[in-house]
Design a protein around this motif. Structure first.
Motif, PDB file in Angstrom:
ATOM      1  N   SER A  38      -0.677  61.702  75.077  1.00  0.00           N
ATOM      2  CA  SER A  38      -0.469  63.025  74.500  1.00  0.00           C
ATOM      3  C   SER A  38       0.907  63.131  73.862  1.00  0.00           C
ATOM      4  O   SER A  38       1.075  63.778  72.825  1.00  0.00           O
ATOM      5  CB  SER A  38      -0.630  64.096  75.575  1.00  0.00           C
ATOM      6  OG  SER A  38      -1.944  64.115  76.080  1.00  0.00           O
ATOM      7  N   CYS A  96     -11.924  80.411  76.283  1.00  0.00           N
ATOM      8  CA  CYS A  96     -13.059  80.138  77.168  1.00  0.00           C
ATOM      9  C   CYS A  96     -14.368  80.642  76.569  1.00  0.00           C
ATOM     10  O   CYS A  96     -15.386  80.699  77.247  1.00  0.00           O
ATOM     11  CB  CYS A  96     -12.832  80.779  78.544  1.00  0.00           C
ATOM     12  SG  CYS A  96     -12.386  82.518  78.485  1.00  0.00           S
ATOM     13  N   TYR A 130      -9.230  84.478  76.287  1.00  0.00           N
ATOM     14  CA  TYR A 130      -8.405  83.454  76.922  1.00  0.00           C
ATOM     15  C   TYR A 130      -8.323  83.779  78.411  1.00  0.00           C
ATOM     16  O   TYR A 130      -7.480  84.573  78.836  1.00  0.00           O
ATOM     17  CB  TYR A 130      -7.004  83.427  76.296  1.00  0.00           C
ATOM     18  CG  TYR A 130      -7.017  83.100  74.822  1.00  0.00           C
ATOM     19  CD1 TYR A 130      -6.933  81.790  74.372  1.00  0.00           C
ATOM     20  CD2 TYR A 130      -7.138  84.112  73.879  1.00  0.00           C
ATOM     21  CE1 TYR A 130      -6.965  81.490  73.015  1.00  0.00           C
ATOM     22  CE2 TYR A 130      -7.161  83.832  72.522  1.00  0.00           C
ATOM     23  CZ  TYR A 130      -7.072  82.521  72.093  1.00  0.00           C
ATOM     24  OH  TYR A 130      -7.102  82.226  70.759  1.00  0.00           O
ATOM     25  N   THR A 171     -16.155  78.410  70.308  1.00  0.00           N
ATOM     26  CA  THR A 171     -15.135  78.135  69.288  1.00  0.00           C
ATOM     27  C   THR A 171     -15.697  77.345  68.116  1.00  0.00           C
ATOM     28  O   THR A 171     -14.947  76.757  67.342  1.00  0.00           O
ATOM     29  CB  THR A 171     -13.963  77.350  69.909  1.00  0.00           C
ATOM     30  OG1 THR A 171     -14.457  76.105  70.439  1.00  0.00           O
ATOM     31  CG2 THR A 171     -13.294  78.141  71.013  1.00  0.00           C
ATOM     32  N   MET A 208      -5.597  74.280  66.476  1.00  0.00           N
ATOM     33  CA  MET A 208      -6.602  73.716  67.361  1.00  0.00           C
ATOM     34  C   MET A 208      -6.109  73.663  68.804  1.00  0.00           C
ATOM     35  O   MET A 208      -6.908  73.776  69.740  1.00  0.00           O
ATOM     36  CB  MET A 208      -7.009  72.320  66.885  1.00  0.00           C
ATOM     37  CG  MET A 208      -7.734  72.311  65.551  1.00  0.00           C
ATOM     38  SD  MET A 208      -9.106  73.496  65.478  1.00  0.00           S
ATOM     39  CE  MET A 208     -10.143  72.941  66.814  1.00  0.00           C
ATOM     40  N   ALA A 209      -4.819  73.498  69.006  1.00  0.00           N
ATOM     41  CA  ALA A 209      -4.275  73.501  70.359  1.00  0.00           C
ATOM     42  C   ALA A 209      -4.437  74.872  71.002  1.00  0.00           C
ATOM     43  O   ALA A 209      -4.695  74.983  72.206  1.00  0.00           O
ATOM     44  CB  ALA A 209      -2.803  73.095  70.332  1.00  0.00           C
ATOM     45  N   ASN A 215     -13.617  75.799  64.905  1.00  0.00           N
ATOM     46  CA  ASN A 215     -13.555  74.352  64.692  1.00  0.00           C
ATOM     47  C   ASN A 215     -14.073  73.960  63.323  1.00  0.00           C
ATOM     48  O   ASN A 215     -13.468  73.131  62.630  1.00  0.00           O
ATOM     49  CB  ASN A 215     -14.340  73.625  65.785  1.00  0.00           C
ATOM     50  CG  ASN A 215     -13.713  73.782  67.161  1.00  0.00           C
ATOM     51  OD1 ASN A 215     -12.506  73.976  67.282  1.00  0.00           O
ATOM     52  ND2 ASN A 215     -14.534  73.716  68.197  1.00  0.00           N
ATOM     53  N   LYS A 230      -8.284  75.509  71.772  1.00  0.00           N
ATOM     54  CA  LYS A 230      -8.758  74.778  72.950  1.00  0.00           C
ATOM     55  C   LYS A 230      -8.566  75.561  74.242  1.00  0.00           C
ATOM     56  O   LYS A 230      -9.247  75.289  75.241  1.00  0.00           O
ATOM     57  CB  LYS A 230      -8.029  73.429  73.061  1.00  0.00           C
ATOM     58  CG  LYS A 230      -8.508  72.385  72.065  1.00  0.00           C
ATOM     59  CD  LYS A 230      -7.744  71.079  72.249  1.00  0.00           C
ATOM     60  CE  LYS A 230      -8.210  70.027  71.248  1.00  0.00           C
ATOM     61  NZ  LYS A 230      -7.450  68.758  71.392  1.00  0.00           N
ATOM     62  N   LEU A 231      -7.670  76.528  74.248  1.00  0.00           N
ATOM     63  CA  LEU A 231      -7.428  77.327  75.454  1.00  0.00           C
ATOM     64  C   LEU A 231      -8.457  78.441  75.633  1.00  0.00           C
ATOM     65  O   LEU A 231      -8.522  79.052  76.700  1.00  0.00           O
ATOM     66  CB  LEU A 231      -6.024  77.947  75.404  1.00  0.00           C
ATOM     67  CG  LEU A 231      -4.847  76.981  75.292  1.00  0.00           C
ATOM     68  CD1 LEU A 231      -3.544  77.754  75.302  1.00  0.00           C
ATOM     69  CD2 LEU A 231      -4.870  75.961  76.427  1.00  0.00           C
TER      70      LEU A 231
END
Length: 317
Positions: free
Chosen positions: A272, A191, A170, A194, A184-185, A198, A188-189
């Motif tokens: 969102s 780098c 991260y 993933t 999943m949130a 997923n 998504k962070l």
């Protein structure tokens, strides 16, 4: 502060945004959230108390209902206190490992709730379609095995979520646009790659959202067919009353999730804030409303509640 371990970067803290775009009215949004949290805690605690207290409720149907209440209670306590802290005090920071723990509890107990709903559908299927063999088929040993399987499946499907997220680097933003640590949130962070995360999350979602719903639909399809061919109006009414409660609970649990997926896949782009509200409803509705539904629709439950609240009164007819 960031710690390095085994060449990966681990944030000391994540930051939950609450509901993006509406932070100015968080205090007002918190009111229904707080009300539903109190309903969930009080309602499920009362159901657990009544089922544990009354020996006449020590039956498979109420064992599964007690499991559902316990799962709902843990889900509420896992998510709602932190949500309210964000809304009331702006306490958006959450420790990295606390975030992974919250994520595990939310996903594991959501999976368990899906499994309990399957077990309850099986219970009603046997009770209505094969009543003479109900006690033989769903004996205490079988019921205990089903309960154990529900727990093992829930843990087994989701235990990899925190470990997979823990292995990711991260190195960018540490802000999660949610009110809780959703898998999943968090992913998504990261780098790094993933794809595995997923694919695994998608496989778990398919297993819970499609397989479980298919089994429940099949069970209730057979129940409807049996009731339609029944010659006894009394048995039809009794079956309809008990099944209505289960169907309402199933809709409360799966409805917001399927609505969220459908709107994102087929509907117009949504803000969102609305996505996060739908995700919150997925956690808020079942724990808050399940005890009310069963308290109203299940005669044995409201009769026992009446006896507890009015010990000196004559029992209701």
């Amino acid at each position: 502060m960031i710690f390095s371990n085994n060449s990966h970067l681990f944030p000391h803290t994540f930051f939950l945004t609450g509901i993006p775009g509406v932070t100015a009215v968080h205090i007002w949004i918190s009111l229904p959230f707080c009300f539903m949290f109190l309903l969930a805690v009080i309602g499920n605690s009362v159901l657990l108390f009544l089922i544990q207290r009354e020996r006449s409720l020590h039956q498979p149907m109420f064992f599964f209902l007690a499991m559902l209440s316990f799962v709902d209670l843990v889900l509420s306590l896992s998510a709602l206190p932190k949500m309210l802290a964000i809304f009331w005090f702006g306490a958006t920071a959450i420790n990295f490992h606390s975030c992974l723990s919250q994520k595990f509890f939310i996903h594991a107990f959501s999976a368990m709730e899906s499994g309990v709903l399957e077990a309850m559908a099986l219970d009603r299927f046997v009770a209505i379609c094969n009543p003479l063999c109900y006690a033989t088929i769903l004996n205490p040993v079988v019921v205990a095995k089903i309960g154990g399987l529900v727990v093992l499946r829930g843990v087994g499907l989701t235990i990899s979520f925190p470990s997979l997220a823990h292995q990711l680097p991260y190195c960018g933003s540490h802000t999660i646009a949610y009110t809780y640590c959703e898998h999943m949130a968090v992913v998504k962070l990261a780098c790094g790659a993933t794809t595995v995360d997923n694919l695994y999350a998608f496989a778990v979602a398919i297993s819970l959202g499609v397989d479980d719903v298919a089994f429940i639909a099949y069970s209730y399809g057979k129940i409807v067919r049996t009731v339609m061919h029944s010659s006894s109006p009394e048995s039809c009414g009794k079956a309809g009353s008990t099944c209505t409660a289960h169907v309402c609970v199933i809709l409360f649990f799966y409805g917001p999730g399927f609505l969220s997926v459908a709107m994102q896949l087929f509907g117009p782009p949504i803000a969102s804030a609305f996505k996060v509200i739908l995700a919150n409803l997925y956690l808020l509705f079942p724990p808050a409303l399940d005890p009310i539904v069963y308290g109203v629709k299940t005669k044995q439950i409201h009769d026992q509640l009446f006896r507890v609240l009015t010990p000196n009164q004559i029992d209701p007819i």
